[in-house]
Scaffold this motif. Structure first.
Motif, PDB file in Angstrom:
ATOM      1  N   PRO A  49       0.619  -1.282  -0.114  1.00 15.80           N
ATOM      2  CA  PRO A  49       0.103   0.005   0.023  1.00 15.80           C
ATOM      3  C   PRO A  49       0.861   1.079  -0.054  1.00 15.80           C
ATOM      4  O   PRO A  49       1.772   1.208   0.212  1.00 15.80           O
ATOM      5  CB  PRO A  49      -0.950  -0.024   1.382  1.00 15.80           C
ATOM      6  CG  PRO A  49      -0.061  -0.965   2.262  1.00 15.80           C
ATOM      7  CD  PRO A  49       0.983  -1.908   1.293  1.00 15.80           C
ATOM      8  N   GLU A  50       0.270   2.514  -0.368  1.00 11.25           N
ATOM      9  CA  GLU A  50       0.899   3.719  -0.501  1.00 11.25           C
ATOM     10  C   GLU A  50       0.312   4.835   0.436  1.00 11.25           C
ATOM     11  O   GLU A  50       0.728   5.736   0.272  1.00 11.25           O
ATOM     12  CB  GLU A  50       0.978   3.870  -2.056  1.00 11.25           C
ATOM     13  CG  GLU A  50       1.730   3.192  -2.889  1.00 11.25           C
ATOM     14  CD  GLU A  50       1.777   3.772  -4.316  1.00 11.25           C
ATOM     15  OE1 GLU A  50       1.087   4.575  -4.537  1.00 11.25           O
ATOM     16  OE2 GLU A  50       2.314   2.780  -5.191  1.00 11.25           O
ATOM     17  N   ASN A  51      -0.635   4.421   1.101  1.00  8.84           N
ATOM     18  CA  ASN A  51      -1.387   5.472   1.762  1.00  8.84           C
ATOM     19  C   ASN A  51      -1.930   4.792   3.106  1.00  8.84           C
ATOM     20  O   ASN A  51      -2.016   3.531   3.245  1.00  8.84           O
ATOM     21  CB  ASN A  51      -2.497   6.047   1.223  1.00  8.84           C
ATOM     22  CG  ASN A  51      -3.450   5.319   0.675  1.00  8.84           C
ATOM     23  OD1 ASN A  51      -4.082   4.465   1.297  1.00  8.84           O
ATOM     24  ND2 ASN A  51      -3.812   5.517  -0.676  1.00  8.84           N
ATOM     25  N   HIS A  54      -5.324   2.390   2.502  1.00  6.89           N
ATOM     26  CA  HIS A  54      -4.912   1.088   1.947  1.00  6.89           C
ATOM     27  C   HIS A  54      -4.022   0.196   3.043  1.00  6.89           C
ATOM     28  O   HIS A  54      -4.295  -1.051   2.880  1.00  6.89           O
ATOM     29  CB  HIS A  54      -4.232   1.317   0.554  1.00  6.89           C
ATOM     30  CG  HIS A  54      -5.235   1.594  -0.209  1.00  6.89           C
ATOM     31  ND1 HIS A  54      -4.584   2.377  -1.348  1.00  6.89           N
ATOM     32  CD2 HIS A  54      -6.495   1.782  -0.362  1.00  6.89           C
ATOM     33  CE1 HIS A  54      -5.601   2.779  -2.306  1.00  6.89           C
ATOM     34  NE2 HIS A  54      -6.999   2.497  -1.634  1.00  6.89           N
ATOM     35  N   GLU A  79      -7.839   5.512  -5.536  1.00  7.83           N
ATOM     36  CA  GLU A  79      -6.764   4.759  -5.948  1.00  7.83           C
ATOM     37  C   GLU A  79      -5.502   5.225  -5.517  1.00  7.83           C
ATOM     38  O   GLU A  79      -5.382   6.312  -5.404  1.00  7.83           O
ATOM     39  CB  GLU A  79      -6.850   4.596  -7.540  1.00  7.83           C
ATOM     40  CG  GLU A  79      -8.300   4.272  -8.271  1.00  7.83           C
ATOM     41  CD  GLU A  79      -8.516   4.477  -9.584  1.00  7.83           C
ATOM     42  OE1 GLU A  79      -7.640   4.973 -10.219  1.00  7.83           O
ATOM     43  OE2 GLU A  79      -9.351   3.663 -10.186  1.00  7.83           O
ATOM     44  N   ASP A  80      -4.464   4.392  -5.623  1.00 10.25           N
ATOM     45  CA  ASP A  80      -3.169   4.778  -5.414  1.00 10.25           C
ATOM     46  C   ASP A  80      -2.425   5.163  -6.972  1.00 10.25           C
ATOM     47  O   ASP A  80      -3.116   5.037  -7.921  1.00 10.25           O
ATOM     48  CB  ASP A  80      -2.232   3.963  -4.631  1.00 10.25           C
ATOM     49  CG  ASP A  80      -2.289   2.559  -5.093  1.00 10.25           C
ATOM     50  OD1 ASP A  80      -2.639   2.231  -6.407  1.00 10.25           O
ATOM     51  OD2 ASP A  80      -1.687   1.420  -4.433  1.00 10.25           O
ATOM     52  N   GLU A  81      -1.273   5.051  -6.930  1.00  9.01           N
ATOM     53  CA  GLU A  81      -0.388   5.552  -8.072  1.00  9.01           C
ATOM     54  C   GLU A  81      -0.437   4.216  -8.927  1.00  9.01           C
ATOM     55  O   GLU A  81      -0.312   4.529 -10.206  1.00  9.01           O
ATOM     56  CB  GLU A  81       0.986   5.826  -7.683  1.00  9.01           C
ATOM     57  CG  GLU A  81       1.269   7.132  -7.100  1.00  9.01           C
ATOM     58  CD  GLU A  81       2.761   7.329  -6.809  1.00  9.01           C
ATOM     59  OE1 GLU A  81       3.617   6.564  -7.273  1.00  9.01           O
ATOM     60  OE2 GLU A  81       2.896   8.591  -6.356  1.00  9.01           O
TER      61      GLU A  81
END
Length: 369
Positions: A49-51, A54, A79-81
């Protein structure tokens, strides 16, 4: 001297079979681990995950996820990147309670990440059969294809899970769906040496006569991995071992040149067929061949009534001069016992046979068969 040694060490052996298809030892025993798979481990890539939202989903922290959604800090479809949603992560990490929560919050069930993978595909990659079932019951599409042209059923092949494939087919999955390389699930299972999945697809109606881009048949792939039971099944179901690929090689030729044990299975099957086809040439009373009779071609598709007493032969006369010849004499038609017939599926029936015409009539009308 050094350059010569380098050339000797770096040179590659010429393949014994086209493109090395049957070179080297066959690893006939199937494994679930991708370490033993012939292709690169496609599911070893990190899915991190990036945040904060998530990350809480990945760790299965239901209360934290609820708090973040209630505070409106994050949306259920954020959504993430990598274009991955919370449902992607929940399916990949196997948190079915979060899957239920996200579906209740009307998340996008068929969302695509940057690899065009759906949450359903991520659940399959993680062997989460329960989550797969939940997604399918909520309308997940099993026929969406990722960037490799592979649908959910192809991912089920990679993980060798017939139970997942069964669920996909129940909800409209296509058992003949092809990848970018033109591989059906059955061909893919045989190529990847997923014998359990291959056996399931064979018994559930998959097309056995498909070929890859080099016209290699399912039988050739079974020979490659020296899987005797699958070779035997394919032969019994009518896969032709005489077919040639674009290199002119047959399944038997691959088995012989690759030193596969399956060559004996093919040879024994061929001998059995030869015995069955030659049964009608036995030296018996009223033998069809020795008496000069020929099977009537239409009798192979329209069989007569089944005969109860195989000890007697019945004769009958029929005037068919219009279809057989123009001679003044009527042509004799008899019923022939099916045990003399080379077609095993018709051996419980009798067929019409006709006495051959004189050579003068044959030259005019052609041979009646």
């Amino acid at each position: 001297m050094l350059s010569t040694r380098r050339k000797l060490l770096c040179c590659k052996k010429e393949p014994k079979t086209p493109l090395g298809f049957c070179d080297g030892p066959s690893r006939a025993t199937g494994y679930l681990s991708c370490f033993y798979c012939g292709t690169e481990d496609r599911y070893c890539q990190p899915y991190d995950p990036e945040n904060e939202f998530h990350e809480a989903v990945c760790m299965g922290k239901l209360k934290v996820v609820l708090r973040l959604l209630m505070k409106k800090n994050f949306h259920v479809n954020d959504e993430d990147e990598g274009k991955r949603t919370a449902l992607h992560f929940a399916c990949f990490y196997g948190h079915i309670d979060l899957v239920h929560l996200l579906l209740f919050e009307d998340c996008k069930i068929n969302a695509l990440d940057n690899q065009k993978s759906t949450p359903l595909m991520k659940a399959i990659q993680s062997w989460e059969i329960e989550i797969v079932s939940v997604l399918l019951h909520h309308g997940a599409d099993p026929n969406i294809k990722d960037c490799n042209g592979e649908a959910a059923i192809h991912h089920a092949v990679y993980v060798d899970r017939p139970d997942i494939a069964s669920s996909l087919l129940e909800f409209g999955g296509n058992i003949e769906d092809t990848t970018k390389d033109g591989l059906t699930p059955l061909l893919l299972a045989l190529r990847e040496r997923k014998h359990r999945m291959a056996a399931y697809l064979i018994t559930n109606g998959a097309n056995l006569h498909v070929c890859d881009q080099y016209q290699r048949t399912t039988l050739m792939y079974a020979v490659k991995w020296d899987c005797e039971n699958i070779v035997e099944i394919l032969l019994k179901k009518g896969v032709d071992h005489h077919l040639k690929d674009t290199f002119g090689w047959t399944a038997l030729y691959y088995a012989v040149m690759g030193k596969r044990k399956t060559k004996m299975v093919i040879i024994q099957h061929d001998l059995l067929l030869s015995r069955q086809q030659n049964t009608f040439t036995r030296n018996e009373p009223e033998d069809v061949v020795s008496s000069g009779y020929h099977f009537e071609s239409k009798s192979l598709t329209s069989v007569c009534a089944r005969m109860e007493d195989t000890a007697n032969l019945k004769t009958q006369k029929a005037a068919q001069s219009s279809s057989i010849g123009n001679g003044p004499e009527e042509n004799e038609i008899i019923e022939v016992w099916a045990e003399k017939c080379p077609h095993p599926e018709l051996r419980d029936y009798c067929h019409l046979a006709s006495r051959p015409m004189p050579e003068t009539q044959q030259s005019q009308t052609g041979k009646f068969c």
